[in-house]
Design a protein around this motif. Structure first.
Motif, PDB file in Angstrom:
ATOM      1  N   PRO A  81       2.324  -7.958 -20.472  1.00  0.00           N
ATOM      2  CA  PRO A  81       3.587  -7.204 -20.509  1.00  0.00           C
ATOM      3  C   PRO A  81       4.572  -7.765 -19.488  1.00  0.00           C
ATOM      4  O   PRO A  81       4.687  -7.275 -18.369  1.00  0.00           O
ATOM      5  N   SER A  82       5.305  -8.796 -19.888  1.00  0.00           N
ATOM      6  CA  SER A  82       6.123  -9.548 -18.933  1.00  0.00           C
ATOM      7  C   SER A  82       7.601  -9.202 -18.989  1.00  0.00           C
ATOM      8  O   SER A  82       8.381  -9.670 -18.157  1.00  0.00           O
ATOM      9  N   LEU A  83       8.027  -8.399 -19.964  1.00  0.00           N
ATOM     10  CA  LEU A  83       9.446  -8.081 -20.119  1.00  0.00           C
ATOM     11  C   LEU A  83       9.688  -6.613 -19.827  1.00  0.00           C
ATOM     12  O   LEU A  83       9.142  -5.734 -20.509  1.00  0.00           O
ATOM     13  N   PHE A  84      10.508  -6.327 -18.816  1.00  0.00           N
ATOM     14  CA  PHE A  84      10.841  -4.937 -18.508  1.00  0.00           C
ATOM     15  C   PHE A  84      12.053  -4.506 -19.332  1.00  0.00           C
ATOM     16  O   PHE A  84      13.051  -5.215 -19.407  1.00  0.00           O
ATOM     17  N   LEU A  85      11.951  -3.338 -19.951  1.00  0.00           N
ATOM     18  CA  LEU A  85      13.047  -2.774 -20.740  1.00  0.00           C
ATOM     19  C   LEU A  85      13.283  -1.341 -20.274  1.00  0.00           C
ATOM     20  O   LEU A  85      12.353  -0.527 -20.275  1.00  0.00           O
ATOM     21  N   CYS A  86      14.518  -1.021 -19.897  1.00  0.00           N
ATOM     22  CA  CYS A  86      14.810   0.351 -19.498  1.00  0.00           C
ATOM     23  C   CYS A  86      14.924   1.215 -20.748  1.00  0.00           C
ATOM     24  O   CYS A  86      15.035   0.716 -21.869  1.00  0.00           O
ATOM     25  N   LYS A  87      14.886   2.524 -20.570  1.00  0.00           N
ATOM     26  CA  LYS A  87      14.823   3.426 -21.716  1.00  0.00           C
ATOM     27  C   LYS A  87      16.076   3.376 -22.576  1.00  0.00           C
ATOM     28  O   LYS A  87      16.035   3.776 -23.748  1.00  0.00           O
ATOM     29  N   ASN A  88      17.181   2.892 -22.039  1.00  0.00           N
ATOM     30  CA  ASN A  88      18.418   2.802 -22.821  1.00  0.00           C
ATOM     31  C   ASN A  88      18.617   1.438 -23.467  1.00  0.00           C
ATOM     32  O   ASN A  88      19.597   1.219 -24.170  1.00  0.00           O
ATOM     33  N   ASP A 117      11.318   3.952 -19.860  1.00  0.00           N
ATOM     34  CA  ASP A 117      11.189   2.670 -19.189  1.00  0.00           C
ATOM     35  C   ASP A 117       9.810   2.106 -19.520  1.00  0.00           C
ATOM     36  O   ASP A 117       8.802   2.814 -19.446  1.00  0.00           O
ATOM     37  N   ARG A 118       9.765   0.831 -19.865  1.00  0.00           N
ATOM     38  CA  ARG A 118       8.485   0.273 -20.279  1.00  0.00           C
ATOM     39  C   ARG A 118       8.482  -1.238 -20.083  1.00  0.00           C
ATOM     40  O   ARG A 118       9.524  -1.877 -19.982  1.00  0.00           O
ATOM     41  N   TRP A 119       7.283  -1.774 -20.058  1.00  0.00           N
ATOM     42  CA  TRP A 119       7.076  -3.211 -20.033  1.00  0.00           C
ATOM     43  C   TRP A 119       6.568  -3.624 -21.403  1.00  0.00           C
ATOM     44  O   TRP A 119       5.693  -2.987 -21.982  1.00  0.00           O
ATOM     45  N   HIS A 120       7.142  -4.698 -21.918  1.00  0.00           N
ATOM     46  CA  HIS A 120       6.869  -5.122 -23.299  1.00  0.00           C
ATOM     47  C   HIS A 120       6.261  -6.524 -23.306  1.00  0.00           C
ATOM     48  O   HIS A 120       6.585  -7.363 -22.468  1.00  0.00           O
ATOM     49  N   GLY A 121       5.407  -6.769 -24.273  1.00  0.00           N
ATOM     50  CA  GLY A 121       4.839  -8.109 -24.431  1.00  0.00           C
ATOM     51  C   GLY A 121       4.374  -8.337 -25.853  1.00  0.00           C
ATOM     52  O   GLY A 121       3.933  -7.410 -26.537  1.00  0.00           O
ATOM     53  N   GLU A 122       4.526  -9.580 -26.336  1.00  0.00           N
ATOM     54  CA  GLU A 122       4.016  -9.974 -27.648  1.00  0.00           C
ATOM     55  C   GLU A 122       2.569 -10.435 -27.492  1.00  0.00           C
ATOM     56  O   GLU A 122       2.201 -11.044 -26.490  1.00  0.00           O
TER      57      GLU A 122
END
Length: 296
Positions: A79-86, A101-106
């Protein structure tokens, strides 16, 4: 391969183009020392050709295949990409995201073939069900995005459990059940699978060639989106699904989450649907899903 027959899958180049689209362009005049070969009309590395043939042509290491109880696959996730809730979700994301707020990864997958390892971005799951019936919201209005940017795919409960087990074993992250719906009587799990809308390569919908009993071959009918608009195909179809996967983990920007503290939400993107025909005995798992936001 499917349980129906021990045979090779066949099809034209359209499906392969969709898969190869994510791999980047190949330059035939490249001076790269990597050995290049032609596979289904495309110039790919020798190693890529071997794993593509293994999964797509020979239909090996598919989940849900009784002849392959333990696919030789390792799941990889960071999970290397941080994305805020908006912030909008990335393309291969859950069609019904929870604002947070979450961390995303493929995910990518390491296949072992004859003691050699090969990486690919896809897994195949046999004996799943693609629900192309129109869906309606609580007010009885048809959900326009259904069949355009996402559909329900029903996966046998034991197969989904195995996929989640592989995810945990390979990555150390515990998968949550968020976004999934269980039909305990039918022993099926419903996943809301995202599908690529145009101008992205749309996933193909294939039907089995029933007249070709000597081989397990398929004919492309069209994209999943075009087929979902056809009343003749607005049914539940059994088949083989090829998926990309991603995952989200809740967390704050200043601290990357670890497997010890958070569970990961699994998300599926349908790349290809090879079908054997309508599944008349299977009922929709979810009759009135919540309205989902349009695809980005």
């Amino acid at each position: 391969m499917s349980d129906d027959k021990d045979a090779q899958g066949e099809g034209d180049e359209v499906e392969q183009q969709e898969v190869l689209a994510s791999m980047g362009d190949r330059n035939e005049e490249s001076t790269s020392p990597v050995s290049m070969v032609r596979w289904r009309g495309h110039l790919v590395s020798e190693k890529e050709a071997k794993i593509l043939k293994h999964v797509f042509d020979d239909m090996q290491d598919h989940f849900g295949n009784r002849k392959c109880e333990s696919p030789n696959i390792k799941f990889n996730f960071d999970p290397s990409l941080f994305l805020c809730k908006n912030e909008p979700y990335t393309y291969r994301s859950h069609p019904d995201p929870t604002p947070r707020d979450r961390w995303h990864g493929e995910l990518d997958f390491t296949y072992t073939i004859n003691h050699e390892t090969y990486n690919m971005d896809y897994i195949a799951i046999d004996n799943v069900y693609f629900d192309l019936n129109p869906k309606y919201d609580g007010e009885g209005k048809q959900i326009k995005d259904y069949g355009h940017s996402w559909i329900y795919v029903y996966v046998p409960d034991e197969v989904m459990s195995k996929v989640k087990q592989y995810f945990y074993t390979g990555t150390g992250w515990s998968p949550s059940d968020e976004g999934l719906a269980d039909d305990l009587n039918a022993e099926l799990v419903s996943i809301p699978a995202k599908i690529y809308p145009a101008p992205n390569p749309e996933p193909s919908f294939w039907t089995r060639d029933v007249e070709d009993r000597a081989n397990l071959s398929f004919t492309r009918v069209g994209s999943v989106q075009s087929v979902a608009k056809d009343a003749d195909y607005q049914k539940i179809h059994r088949g083989i699904g090829v998926f990309a996967m991603s995952a989200d983990v809740p967390g704050r920007e200043n601290r990357k989450p670890t497997p010890d503290y958070e569970d990961a939400q699994l998300m599926f993107t349908l790349i290809s649907a090879r079908t054997f025909g309508p599944a008349v005995a299977v009922a929709p798992v979810v009759y009135a899903p919540r309205l989902r936001s349009p695809a980005s």
